[in-house]
Each structure stands twice: as structure tokens, then as C-alpha cells.
Motif scaffolding. Structure first.
Motif, PDB file in Angstrom:
ATOM      1  N   TYR B  80      10.591  13.781  -3.135  1.00 18.10           N
ATOM      2  CA  TYR B  80       9.615  12.882  -2.494  1.00 18.10           C
ATOM      3  C   TYR B  80       8.130  13.542  -2.534  1.00 18.10           C
ATOM      4  CZ  TYR B  80      11.583  16.048   0.936  1.00 18.10           C
ATOM      5  OH  TYR B  80      12.188  16.904   1.389  1.00 18.10           O
ATOM      6  N   ARG B  81       8.206  14.714  -2.907  1.00 13.22           N
ATOM      7  CA  ARG B  81       6.892  15.402  -2.887  1.00 13.22           C
ATOM      8  C   ARG B  81       5.952  15.170  -4.035  1.00 13.22           C
ATOM      9  NH1 ARG B  81      10.186  19.700  -0.421  1.00 13.22           N
ATOM     10  NH2 ARG B  81       9.537  19.695   1.748  1.00 13.22           N
ATOM     11  N   LEU B  82       6.370  14.404  -4.943  1.00 11.65           N
ATOM     12  CA  LEU B  82       5.664  14.408  -6.387  1.00 11.65           C
ATOM     13  C   LEU B  82       4.734  13.042  -5.868  1.00 11.65           C
ATOM     14  CD1 LEU B  82       8.703  13.867  -8.795  1.00 11.65           C
ATOM     15  CD2 LEU B  82       7.198  15.837  -8.462  1.00 11.65           C
ATOM     16  N   THR B  83       3.751  13.238  -6.871  1.00 14.94           N
ATOM     17  CA  THR B  83       2.443  12.165  -6.742  1.00 14.94           C
ATOM     18  C   THR B  83       3.205  10.815  -7.026  1.00 14.94           C
ATOM     19  OG1 THR B  83       1.833  12.472  -9.119  1.00 14.94           O
ATOM     20  CG2 THR B  83       0.919  13.933  -7.548  1.00 14.94           C
ATOM     21  N   LYS B  84       2.482   9.777  -6.408  1.00 12.72           N
ATOM     22  CA  LYS B  84       2.808   8.421  -6.708  1.00 12.72           C
ATOM     23  C   LYS B  84       3.123   8.006  -8.210  1.00 12.72           C
ATOM     24  CE  LYS B  84       1.918   7.324  -2.433  1.00 12.72           C
ATOM     25  NZ  LYS B  84       3.055   7.530  -1.469  1.00 12.72           N
ATOM     26  N   PRO B  85       2.218   8.339  -9.110  1.00 15.28           N
ATOM     27  CA  PRO B  85       2.417   8.285 -10.690  1.00 15.28           C
ATOM     28  C   PRO B  85       3.635   8.981 -11.289  1.00 15.28           C
ATOM     29  CG  PRO B  85       0.195   8.745 -10.253  1.00 15.28           C
ATOM     30  CD  PRO B  85       0.843   8.844  -8.996  1.00 15.28           C
ATOM     31  N   GLU B  86       3.837  10.294 -10.650  1.00 19.03           N
ATOM     32  CA  GLU B  86       5.034  10.932 -11.175  1.00 19.03           C
ATOM     33  C   GLU B  86       6.196  10.345 -10.709  1.00 19.03           C
ATOM     34  OE1 GLU B  86       3.703  15.683 -11.173  1.00 19.03           O
ATOM     35  OE2 GLU B  86       3.893  14.535  -9.191  1.00 19.03           O
ATOM     36  N   ILE B  87       6.424   9.663  -9.189  1.00 20.06           N
ATOM     37  CA  ILE B  87       7.648   9.110  -8.909  1.00 20.06           C
ATOM     38  C   ILE B  87       7.804   7.684  -9.769  1.00 20.06           C
ATOM     39  CG2 ILE B  87       8.438   7.608  -6.748  1.00 20.06           C
ATOM     40  CD1 ILE B  87       7.090   9.857  -4.897  1.00 20.06           C
ATOM     41  N   GLN B  88       6.687   6.994  -9.908  1.00 24.13           N
ATOM     42  CA  GLN B  88       6.894   5.956 -10.684  1.00 24.13           C
ATOM     43  C   GLN B  88       7.343   6.167 -12.064  1.00 24.13           C
ATOM     44  OE1 GLN B  88       3.754   3.344  -9.604  1.00 24.13           O
ATOM     45  NE2 GLN B  88       3.927   2.074 -11.830  1.00 24.13           N
ATOM     46  N   GLU B 107       5.051   3.551  -0.834  1.00 20.44           N
ATOM     47  CA  GLU B 107       3.921   2.811  -0.398  1.00 20.44           C
ATOM     48  C   GLU B 107       2.785   3.302  -1.618  1.00 20.44           C
ATOM     49  OE1 GLU B 107       1.976   3.554   3.333  1.00 20.44           O
ATOM     50  OE2 GLU B 107       3.850   2.416   4.285  1.00 20.44           O
ATOM     51  N   GLY B 108       2.295   2.332  -2.394  1.00 20.39           N
ATOM     52  CA  GLY B 108       1.367   2.521  -3.363  1.00 20.39           C
ATOM     53  C   GLY B 108       2.137   2.848  -4.690  1.00 20.39           C
ATOM     54  N   VAL B 109       3.529   2.821  -4.767  1.00 15.89           N
ATOM     55  CA  VAL B 109       4.315   2.797  -5.929  1.00 15.89           C
ATOM     56  C   VAL B 109       4.712   1.624  -6.372  1.00 15.89           C
ATOM     57  CG1 VAL B 109       6.285   3.793  -7.120  1.00 15.89           C
ATOM     58  CG2 VAL B 109       5.030   5.184  -5.296  1.00 15.89           C
ATOM     59  N   GLU B 110       4.141   1.346  -7.634  1.00 12.86           N
ATOM     60  CA  GLU B 110       4.968   0.010  -7.923  1.00 12.86           C
ATOM     61  C   GLU B 110       6.355  -0.013  -8.808  1.00 12.86           C
ATOM     62  OE1 GLU B 110       3.370  -2.826 -11.662  1.00 12.86           O
ATOM     63  OE2 GLU B 110       1.949  -1.868 -10.546  1.00 12.86           O
ATOM     64  N   VAL B 111       7.169  -0.475  -7.996  1.00 12.93           N
ATOM     65  CA  VAL B 111       8.749  -0.125  -8.396  1.00 12.93           C
ATOM     66  C   VAL B 111       9.253  -1.101  -9.473  1.00 12.93           C
ATOM     67  CG1 VAL B 111      11.053  -0.815  -7.599  1.00 12.93           C
ATOM     68  CG2 VAL B 111       9.318   0.282  -5.864  1.00 12.93           C
ATOM     69  N   PRO B 112       9.661  -0.513 -10.536  1.00 11.60           N
ATOM     70  CA  PRO B 112      10.008  -1.016 -11.816  1.00 11.60           C
ATOM     71  C   PRO B 112      11.014  -2.299 -11.736  1.00 11.60           C
ATOM     72  CG  PRO B 112      10.348   1.392 -11.880  1.00 11.60           C
ATOM     73  CD  PRO B 112       9.933   0.927 -10.670  1.00 11.60           C
ATOM     74  N   ALA B 113      11.078  -3.323 -12.465  1.00 11.54           N
ATOM     75  CA  ALA B 113      12.232  -4.353 -12.474  1.00 11.54           C
ATOM     76  C   ALA B 113      13.526  -3.624 -12.450  1.00 11.54           C
ATOM     77  CB  ALA B 113      11.853  -5.422 -13.615  1.00 11.54           C
ATOM     78  N   GLY B 114      14.532  -4.460 -11.853  1.00 20.05           N
ATOM     79  CA  GLY B 114      15.787  -4.067 -11.930  1.00 20.05           C
ATOM     80  C   GLY B 114      16.071  -3.274 -10.786  1.00 20.05           C
ATOM     81  N   PHE B 115      15.390  -2.982  -9.841  1.00 18.62           N
ATOM     82  CA  PHE B 115      15.577  -2.084  -8.871  1.00 18.62           C
ATOM     83  C   PHE B 115      15.989  -3.054  -7.519  1.00 18.62           C
ATOM     84  CE2 PHE B 115      14.531   2.435  -8.978  1.00 18.62           C
ATOM     85  CZ  PHE B 115      14.346   2.637 -10.270  1.00 18.62           C
ATOM     86  N   THR B 116      17.039  -2.554  -6.509  1.00 19.05           N
ATOM     87  CA  THR B 116      17.128  -3.238  -5.615  1.00 19.05           C
ATOM     88  C   THR B 116      16.777  -1.795  -4.452  1.00 19.05           C
ATOM     89  OG1 THR B 116      19.241  -4.156  -6.302  1.00 19.05           O
ATOM     90  CG2 THR B 116      19.187  -3.941  -3.959  1.00 19.05           C
ATOM     91  N   VAL B 117      15.745  -2.169  -3.954  1.00 17.84           N
ATOM     92  CA  VAL B 117      15.477  -1.079  -2.877  1.00 17.84           C
ATOM     93  C   VAL B 117      15.906  -1.308  -1.267  1.00 17.84           C
ATOM     94  CG1 VAL B 117      13.345   0.148  -1.945  1.00 17.84           C
ATOM     95  CG2 VAL B 117      13.506  -0.943  -4.291  1.00 17.84           C
ATOM     96  N   VAL B 118      16.484  -0.170  -1.049  1.00 16.43           N
ATOM     97  CA  VAL B 118      17.246  -0.323   0.542  1.00 16.43           C
ATOM     98  C   VAL B 118      16.490   0.619   1.339  1.00 16.43           C
ATOM     99  CG1 VAL B 118      19.464  -0.821   1.879  1.00 16.43           C
ATOM    100  CG2 VAL B 118      19.426  -1.257  -0.763  1.00 16.43           C
ATOM    101  N   ASP B 119      16.254   0.471   2.623  1.00 15.44           N
ATOM    102  CA  ASP B 119      15.746   1.251   3.628  1.00 15.44           C
ATOM    103  C   ASP B 119      16.738   2.176   3.998  1.00 15.44           C
ATOM    104  OD1 ASP B 119      13.593   1.170   6.345  1.00 15.44           O
ATOM    105  OD2 ASP B 119      15.631   2.001   6.558  1.00 15.44           O
ATOM    106  N   ARG B 120      16.518   3.524   4.061  1.00 15.87           N
ATOM    107  CA  ARG B 120      17.659   4.476   4.286  1.00 15.87           C
ATOM    108  C   ARG B 120      18.470   4.105   5.502  1.00 15.87           C
ATOM    109  NH1 ARG B 120      15.219   8.419   8.249  1.00 15.87           N
ATOM    110  NH2 ARG B 120      13.997   8.982   6.583  1.00 15.87           N
ATOM    111  N   ASP B 121      17.626   3.736   6.627  1.00 14.56           N
ATOM    112  CA  ASP B 121      18.680   3.332   7.938  1.00 14.56           C
ATOM    113  C   ASP B 121      19.399   2.183   7.661  1.00 14.56           C
ATOM    114  OD1 ASP B 121      17.598   5.535   9.461  1.00 14.56           O
ATOM    115  OD2 ASP B 121      15.752   4.369   9.637  1.00 14.56           O
ATOM    116  N   GLN B 122      18.833   1.214   7.036  1.00 12.46           N
ATOM    117  CA  GLN B 122      19.652  -0.024   6.848  1.00 12.46           C
ATOM    118  C   GLN B 122      20.998   0.127   6.018  1.00 12.46           C
ATOM    119  OE1 GLN B 122      18.425  -2.864   8.439  1.00 12.46           O
ATOM    120  NE2 GLN B 122      20.520  -3.525   7.845  1.00 12.46           N
ATOM    121  N   PHE B 123      20.745   1.100   4.747  1.00 15.26           N
ATOM    122  CA  PHE B 123      21.934   1.394   3.601  1.00 15.26           C
ATOM    123  C   PHE B 123      22.827   2.125   4.571  1.00 15.26           C
ATOM    124  CE2 PHE B 123      23.438   5.034   1.827  1.00 15.26           C
ATOM    125  CZ  PHE B 123      24.366   4.570   0.664  1.00 15.26           C
ATOM    126  N   LEU B 124      22.474   2.878   5.676  1.00 19.55           N
ATOM    127  CA  LEU B 124      23.633   3.593   6.540  1.00 19.55           C
ATOM    128  C   LEU B 124      24.240   2.617   7.203  1.00 19.55           C
ATOM    129  CD1 LEU B 124      24.827   6.535   6.682  1.00 19.55           C
ATOM    130  CD2 LEU B 124      23.108   6.746   8.774  1.00 19.55           C
TER     131      LEU B 124
END
Lengths: 103, 506
Positions: B80-88, B107-124
Motif C-alpha cells: 500500500y506504500r506504492l505510488t498510485k500509478p504503481e498500484i494501478q 483514492e486517485g487510483v482508477e480501478v480496472p474493469a472486473g474488480f469487486t472492491v470491498v471496504d475492509r471493515d465491511q468485508f470482515l
């Protein structure tokens, strides 16, 4: 008679025991629990079967069982009432050795 | 054979024991298994191919690891310490995926198609709230990929190292006795979830049935206070972390007593001698273990055990004393061999390339394939030698060796000598291009903060210093003075960055 493969898991036909094969030779042998041949994990257990009294000392989860020559080793992943044997010969609990851990 | 077995067995034997605790929250082994089964079934139904995690340590991390195992998919914790472009860029490599994340990090990362993004607390919460009977876990084959880790990329773009269930279970069965922990034991996990030591910590502590205390954000003070409050009995740190803890203790005068701590393991980089010696003074009753391992080997392959530490610390014999600076002996489950450039085994005390073989050695990257040779040996790319007692001494990375006029020069020996000079606080030595010699020795030196130096005079003095103690070929042709050196967040020096900067200044 069957060839046991390291990594595969089996369950007892007569009790709750489950094991994972840790080490095995290529020999065809019969792995038994409670006196009955053990089954693939996914197969149905026959109803009403019980451990034979000569093979009913029980297994304990986490213990490792080997034959006298240590050709085979099994990790008990679920304990039960039956005892493990290969071709009718009871397996013994392998003594745990002190493992240096870094985690 | 599936890493899920570690949790199934723990839940069978100690269902109510605390599996993991983070801050005020904790979950038992039975709860963790149930949560993993429910989350696994949901993820499986989504049609995703990977289970990503972009987050600091929390209870969601071990649940995600085991949920991926239940679903028969690979778990991909990301830095999670990588830059936004690296994470992307990393996200694009794992689509379609189920991504458990701290929303702020996206924030500021464009999540590619095909992702289901779940908040950590919600997931748990969803996993713990799972209604109905526990869904059956998928029976993953031993050769199924359990974990995919992007290597830190200190020498290039991140590579995706794959670890199969059989590799990780081979490591666990070879190094941990099931249920070995006492009821009151606790292990403090301070390494982030995307580090191999973070993965092996989850599997080892679960198989040992040891309560895992998670430290979401490391700093020296919180590490010490968490150890004390949670009565931590075992801990693993990277050398930088131990330095920070000791700096905090020495600067603040804080109470350093850790009566519950029995074992402190460290690894993931070279431990400076003053740090380990100070730690052994601070906590004489603690068992210290130095672990050497790689991502590609499912963690530890050699250990300097507590006995080795005490022998080294108490001995006056230099041959035994130097043991403190070794990484110990190979663990029983692997073999280690030192080879020359032609791949031939070398005798004791000869420096060469470190090779390793064993069931836990994966040695494989996505898109590149297996690096194991026909006999199963993996080149670690580390340099080193074994002494006549079997102790392994590391001597830097093969990629860092300076080849000057056909002579192989290890940066480590030059760094050790420069570090002994009173003006030098930190130093790194790298290869620089040279028309005459092919490569030459370049050094980046950090001097005492606030102390004015005459650069030309100190440069000449350091060159003489090295010439008098090593051969003339070891004398740095280039010495650059800097306020600090570039390290990554795990305390690894970024030699590639230094090399580029020093080369550009030539």
C-alpha cells in the motif's frame, strides 16, 4: 490396495479420523483406520460402522503417525476413535522434535 | 494439501482460543474458519480469479488469506506504500479480482474493469455475519497457487512470485509443531501483510494455535507498548524495526522490560552488529533467532538459533564470535549449496552463489516460469559461503557485485571498512560504469548531521582509509556525500536508485 500420494487426504470409514499423507513410498498398501480401509475425503461414509476393538485406541489431531520403518508418515488432521494401521499393522506416534521457529 | 488445513485443525482443537487480535477486536479460531468459509463462497460465486488486499494489518488480512484458500483462488496482498500509478499497474495484472481495501488507499487510483472492491471493515463484518450453514471449501490441489506476492523490485519492475499450497505447507510442516503454543502465548506481527514474513506468520501462528497480535502501523513506541500490554511471548522484526525500538528506548528512557517475551526472531536484511548486541544486553533472557529466507522459498531456509547467538556473544574465539553475523545453518527441510560461476559446488569458506533445494522452494514467477534447475535447485541470487561448522555467511546480492577489470568485488566488505571511519554514519557501495575497468567502485556516504566537512579532504582520507585496510582495487573511485541514503519501507537499500544517481553525476 492403493498407492498413497504425499499431500492427499483420507478419512476413516468408521470414525471421525482424517489424515494427510506426509510421506509415502510407491508401494501398494492398504491404509486402515479402526480396522477398515480409509476412504477419499470426498467419498460417502458407510452408515453404522464402528472401529474394530483391536484398532480402537484413537487418533489425536496434530500427531504424526509412522510405520516401524518410517516409510510412511501421516498427519492426523482430525482426531477419532479408530487407530491407524498399514496392512493390519498398527502405526505409532512419531515423537515431536524441537523445531526452531522463526515466525 | 491446502493451507486452509492449518485453520481447520486449529478450529477443531481450540475453537474458542483467540486466533487474532488487533486493537480492541479479536476473533477465535472457530470464528475465523466460519468467516473464511462464508467469504470464500461469496468470492467464488463472483467469478473472480484473485483475492487482492490493499491494506495495513487488520483482522481482515488473515480472513482474506484463508477465504482465498476456501475459494481455491490465489491471495494477492499488495504494497500500500506504492505510488498510485504503481498500484494501478499491479491491479491491472490481477483482474478480475475481489479487492479488499482501505478506501483511502484507492483514492486517485482508477480501478480496472472486473474488480469487486470491498471496504475492509465491511468485508470482515459480512464474513463474520455469514448466515446459514458453513459453505463447503473448495478442495484445492496441492499445486494450486495459494499466494502471489509482488517482489519489492529493488532491482527492476516487480515480479509476481507464486507460492503453491504444497510449498507453504511444506514450510509449515517442516518448521512448526501443531498446537505447540501455550494458552497464554502471543506472537506480535509487525511486518505488513504483503511481506512473506506476514504470510508465514499467519500460517505458523495458526498451526501452533498461538494468539496473533497485529500491529497495524509500526513505530518503536507502539511495538514496545503492545509487547508489554499484550504480554507478547514471540515476535518477529526486520532489522530496521529493532533499530527503531532501541532508538526509542535509548532516547526516551522508557521502561524496556518485557517479562513475557521469550523469543525474538529477526530477518529480511542485514542486522547491524551494534543493534543485535544492544538488544541482547537489554533482554538477556530472550531467545534470539536470525532467520534467512526469501519470498521465493516460502520464508525461512536458514536459522541462527538462540544457542548460536549465545555461543557467538560469549566467545573470545573469532571463528565462533563471527557466528553472530551469520544467518546460521540450513533448516532440516532444505539443502543449501554454494556454487561458482560455472555452477560447480565450492568448498567451505569459498564465496559463491547460494543455491537452495526443498519442498518449500517455489522459485517461480508468473510469466517467467520456474527458475529451478533439473535437480530442483534454486539460485537465490545471494552471495555467501559456509564455514566448516555449516554456518552460512551472506555477502550481498549477486546483482550488486562490482566487476572491476575481471575482479569480483563485494560492496559489503568496502561498506564495513568505511563504516568504521569516525566521520561515517551510513554508507552504500555500488558499481558504476568505467571505460577503463568496465566497472568501478562508487560510494555514497552519510556523515554526522550538522557537522561541516571539507568534502575533498574527507574524500581523500576515506580513499586512504580503504587502501590501507583492503586492496587498492577496493578504493572507491567516486565518493558522493549525501544527507541520507534511499531505503524502501522494509529497510532495504535501493541500490538501483543510488547507482542511477551516481552514474548520472559522473
Amino acid at each position: 490396495m492403493t498407492t498413497l500420494k504425499a499431500g492427499s487426504r483420507l478419512k476413516s470409514a468408521v470414525c471421525d479420523t482424517e489424515v494427510m499423507v506426509v510421506r509415502a513410498t510407491a508401494d501398494d498398501v492398504s491404509l486402515e483406520c479402526g480396522g477398515a480401509v480409509m476412504l477419499a475425503l470426498a467419498s460417502e461414509k458407510p452408515a453404522g460402522a464402528a472401529a474394530h476393538e483391536a484398532f480402537a485406541q484413537g487418533t489425536l489431531v496434530g500427531k504424526r503417525y509412522t510405520d516401524a520403518d518410517e516409510r510412511f508418515e501421516f498427519l492426523c488432521t482430525k482426531g477419532g476413535k479408530g487407530s491407524l494401521a498399514i496392512d493390519g499393522v498398527l502405526l505409532v506416534v512419531k515423537q515431536a522434535k524441537a523445531l526452531p521457529s522463526s515466525d | 494439501m491446502n493451507v486452509l488445513m492449518t485453520l481447520e485443525m486449529a478450529a477443531e482443537c481450540h475453537p474458542d482460543r483467540i486466533a487474532a487480535a488487533c486493537g480492541e477486536r479479536s476473533i477465535s479460531y472457530a470464528e475465523m474458519l466460519r468467516a473464511a468459509r462464508h467469504a470464500g463462497a461469496q468470492i467464488r460465486a463472483s467469478g473472480c480469479r484473485h483475492v487482492g488486499l490493499l491494506d495495513i494489518n487488520s483482522l481482515a488480512a488473515p480472513v482474506a488469506l484463508y477465504a482465498a484458500a476456501c475459494a481455491g483462488l490465489s491471495y494477492v496482498p499488495m504494497n500500500y506504500r506504492l505510488t498510485k500509478p504503481e498500484i494501478q499497474a499491479l491491479l491491472e495484472r490481477i483482474a478480475p479480482a475481489w479487492l479488499i481495501a482501505d478506501p483511502q488507499l484507492l483514492e486517485g487510483v482508477e480501478v480496472p474493469a472486473g474488480f469487486t472492491v470491498v471496504d475492509r471493515d465491511q468485508f470482515l463484518q459480512d464474513a463474520l455475519d455469514g448466515v446459514g450453514a458453513d459453505p463447503e471449501a473448495v478442495q484445492a490441489e496441492p499445486s494450486t497457487v495459494a499466494v502471489q506476492l509482488f517482489t519489492s523490485g529493488t532491482t527492476g519492475a516487480p515480479k509476481a512470485a507464486v507460492l503453491r499450497h504444497e510449498n507453504l505447507m511444506s514450510y509449515i510442516l517442516g518448521t512448526v509443531e501443531f498446537g505447540a503454543a501455550d494458552e497464554h502465548d502471543a506472537v506480535l506481527v509487525a511486518v505488513p501483510p504483503y511481506h512473506i514474513a506476514g504470510i508465514s506468520a499467519v500460517l505458523s501462528s495458526t498451526y501452533a494455535c498461538r494468539r496473533m497480535v497485529q500491529l497495524p502501523n509500526f513505530d518503536g513506541q507502539s511495538w514496545l507498548e503492545t509487547c508489554q500490554r499484550e504480554k507478547v511471548s514471540n515476535a518477529f522484526v526486520v532489522p530496521t524495526m529493532l533499530s527503531r525500538v532501541i532508538e526509542y528506548i535509548d532516547a526516551s528512557g522508557a521502561d524496556a522490560s518485557l517479562p513475557a517475551l521469550r523469543a525474538l526472531a529477526y530477518g529480511g536484511g542485514k542486522m547491524p552488529a551494534p543493534v543485535i548486541e544492544r538488544a541482547m544486553q537489554l533482554w538477556p533472557a530472550v531467545d534470539f533467532t536470525n532467520a534467512y529466507g526469501l519470498t521465493e522459498t516460502s520464508s525461512t531456509i536458514a536459522l541462527l538459533d538462540p544457542e548460536g547467538h549465545r555461543e557467538g556473544f560469549n566467545s573470545t574465539d573469532p571463528e565462533v564470535r563471527k557466528r553472530l553475523h551469520s544467518v546460521g545453518r540450513p533448516i532440516d527441510a532444505v539443502e543449501i549449496e554454494i556454487r561458482d560461476e560455472d555452477g560447480k559446488p565450492l568448498p567451505v569458506d569459498a564465496v559463491g552463489d547460494v543455491y537452495v533445494r526443498g519442498g518449500q522452494v517455489a522459485g517461480e514467477y508468473l510469466g517467467i516460469g520456474s527458475l529451478l534447475d533439473a535437480n530442483g535447485w534454486f539460485p537465490t541470487r545471494d552471495r555467501g559461503y559456509q564455514d566448516k561448522y555449516g554456518f552460512l555467511y551472506l555477502d550481498g546480492r549477486a546483482d550488486d557485485v562490482i566487476v572491476r577489470g575481471g575482479e569480483n568485488i563485494s560492496p559489503g566488505e568496502i561498506e564495513d571498512v568505511l563504516r568504521q571511519h569516525p566521520a561515517v554514519v551510513d554508507v552504500a557501495v555500488v558499481a558504476l560504469p568505467d571505460e577503463e575497468w568496465g566497472e568501478c567502485v562508487g560510494a555514497a556516504v552519510v556523515t554526522q548531521p550538522g557537522v561541516k566537512i571539507d568534502e575533498a579532504a574527507l574524500r581523500a582520507e576515506l580513499q586512504t582509509w580503504v587502501r590501507e585496510r583492503l586492496r587498492s582495487s577496493r578504493v572507491p573511485a567516486v565518493i558522493s556525500f549525501r544527507e541520507q541514503l534511499p531505503y524502501n519501507e522494509m529497510g532495504k537499500i535501493l541500490r538501483r536508485v543510488l547507482r542511477d544517481e551516481l552514474s548520472a553525476a559522473l
